[in-house]
Design a protein around this motif. Structure first.
Motif, PDB file in Angstrom:
ATOM      1  N   GLU A   1     -30.958  -4.093  14.682  1.00 12.23           N
ATOM      2  CA  GLU A   1     -31.167  -5.147  15.674  1.00 12.23           C
ATOM      3  C   GLU A   1     -32.648  -5.251  15.994  1.00 12.23           C
TER       4      GLU A   1
ATOM      5  N   ARG B   1     -27.171  -8.422   7.971  1.00  6.38           N
ATOM      6  CA  ARG B   1     -26.220  -8.346   9.076  1.00  6.38           C
ATOM      7  C   ARG B   1     -25.859  -9.741   9.579  1.00  6.38           C
TER       8      ARG B   1
ATOM      9  N   ASP C   1     -22.295  -0.227   7.025  1.00  3.11           N
ATOM     10  CA  ASP C   1     -22.342  -0.300   8.482  1.00  3.11           C
ATOM     11  C   ASP C   1     -23.760  -0.681   8.896  1.00  3.11           C
ATOM     12  N   LEU C   2     -23.908  -1.853   9.499  1.00  3.46           N
ATOM     13  CA  LEU C   2     -25.215  -2.353   9.940  1.00  3.46           C
ATOM     14  C   LEU C   2     -25.289  -2.466  11.455  1.00  3.46           C
ATOM     15  N   SER C   3     -24.405  -1.757  12.131  1.00  2.00           N
ATOM     16  CA  SER C   3     -24.307  -1.912  13.587  1.00  2.00           C
ATOM     17  C   SER C   3     -25.567  -1.476  14.317  1.00  2.00           C
TER      18      SER C   3
ATOM     19  N   ARG D   1     -23.418 -11.379   7.174  1.00  2.00           N
ATOM     20  CA  ARG D   1     -22.076 -10.809   7.279  1.00  2.00           C
ATOM     21  C   ARG D   1     -21.368 -11.284   8.546  1.00  2.00           C
ATOM     22  N   GLU D   2     -22.107 -11.364   9.646  1.00  4.21           N
ATOM     23  CA  GLU D   2     -21.510 -11.831  10.892  1.00  4.21           C
ATOM     24  C   GLU D   2     -21.135 -13.307  10.791  1.00  4.21           C
TER      25      GLU D   2
END
Length: 313
Positions: A180, A285, A175-177, A288-289
């Motif tokens: 940012e 991230r 989980d990299l949410s 992955r996105e």
């Protein structure tokens, strides 16, 4: 105060190559482009070249003298709130915009990295994110809380793992949410003529002040927390199964405490290590996105092609 020039505007002379241009163009380490530009602008400043060589030996001498003084003062004597107001005042009035921006970023990045480890650990670990929006936020004992957060996190994580009989391990889909870029703008930092002091000189000057106005325990804990870079790096590398990136760490061996005399230099390395670890997570991230978007686009194209074939028939 003038804005730092763009390093790409520097001419390249093969007989006299510019070291700052070489470091700016190098992409071997995972660090954000804007951060690298600010870091090198600060590192190449006149302050670092002409002031730091005088500040560093003075600061280290003061650390020794204050250590002797602490022997004769009450062990619990501390002025944390005054210290943080003094640090905020110094940042507001004397430190370069690039240095102030990097300092405020550091609190955000440290909180995000701990949040990443907590979110992907097999046990629940409470965190206390620090997200200063302006220099004045530092007054709320933010430097001290930053150190406390790190130790408390390690204790809570490992106590939880022990109690549950668990270990950190590779996470296939981490989980990299929480990763940012902080909503901090370099343009918002103070940019007066007197804001001239570079990051390393500032840290060297702040270190003996930090020692003087906090307890000996607080100062020792703060300086030795720098060696926990290796610990946090190992946690992240274990979750990502990417231990090759540990070569980027410079502050190591937390079981062998180092002298407080080099705390200023080690703190600068700590900031750089945090930026590189965060940069690595940002890149992961983004990858992955991008893969997820490609998969959605491919699925959409396949669905459209199937519909067209059905209509034609």
């Amino acid at each position: 105060m003038k804005h730092a020039p763009d390093f790409l505007d520097l001419a390249h002379d093969p007989r006299d190559p510019n070291p700052w241009l070489a470091m700016y163009l190098d992409r071997s380490t995972p660090i954000d482009e804007a951060v690298k530009r600010a870091w090198l602008a600060d590192s190449s400043s006149a302050s670092r070249q002409y002031i730091l060589p005088f500040v560093r030996p003075l600061a280290r001498t003061l650390i020794v003298l204050i250590q002797v003084l602490k022997v004769f003062t009450p062990r619990k004597l501390a002025f944390s709130r005054f210290l943080h107001r003094l640090l905020a005042w110094g940042m507001e009035n004397f430190i370069r915009p690039e240095a102030n921006w990097l300092i405020l970023r550091h609190f955000h990045l440290g909180s995000q990295v701990l949040g990443f480890i907590a979110k992907n650990a097999p046990v629940e670990v409470p965190t206390n994110p620090l997200t200063p929006a302006r220099i004045s936020d530092v007054r709320e004992e933010m430097f001290l809380v930053h150190d406390l957060n790190l130790y408390n996190f390690i204790i809570r994580l490992n106590q939880g793992l022990r109690d549950a009989g668990q270990h950190l391990g590779r996470v296939d889909d981490p989980d990299l949410s929480m990763i940012e870029q902080p909503a901090l703008s370099l343009e918002d930092m103070p940019r007066r003529r007197r804001n001239f002091l570079d990051l390393q000189s500032s840290i060297e000057l702040f270190t003996p002040i930090y020692q003087l106005l906090l307890t000996d325990s607080d100062f020792w804990r703060a300086t030795n927390s720098l060696q926990l870079d290796e610990t946090i790096g190992l946690y992240a590398a274990t979750l990502l199964d990417a231990r090759d990136h540990l070569v980027l760490l410079n502050n190591r061996h937390p079981l062998v405490p180092m002298s407080t005399l080099r705390a200023g230099f080690r703190l600068t390395l700590h900031g750089l290590s945090t930026e590189m670890l965060h940069g690595l997570l940002v890149q992961l991230r983004a990858q992955r996105e991008a893969l997820a978007q490609s998969a959605v686009a491919a699925a959409s194209a396949a669905s459209t092609g199937s519909a067209d074939t059905s209509t034609a028939s």
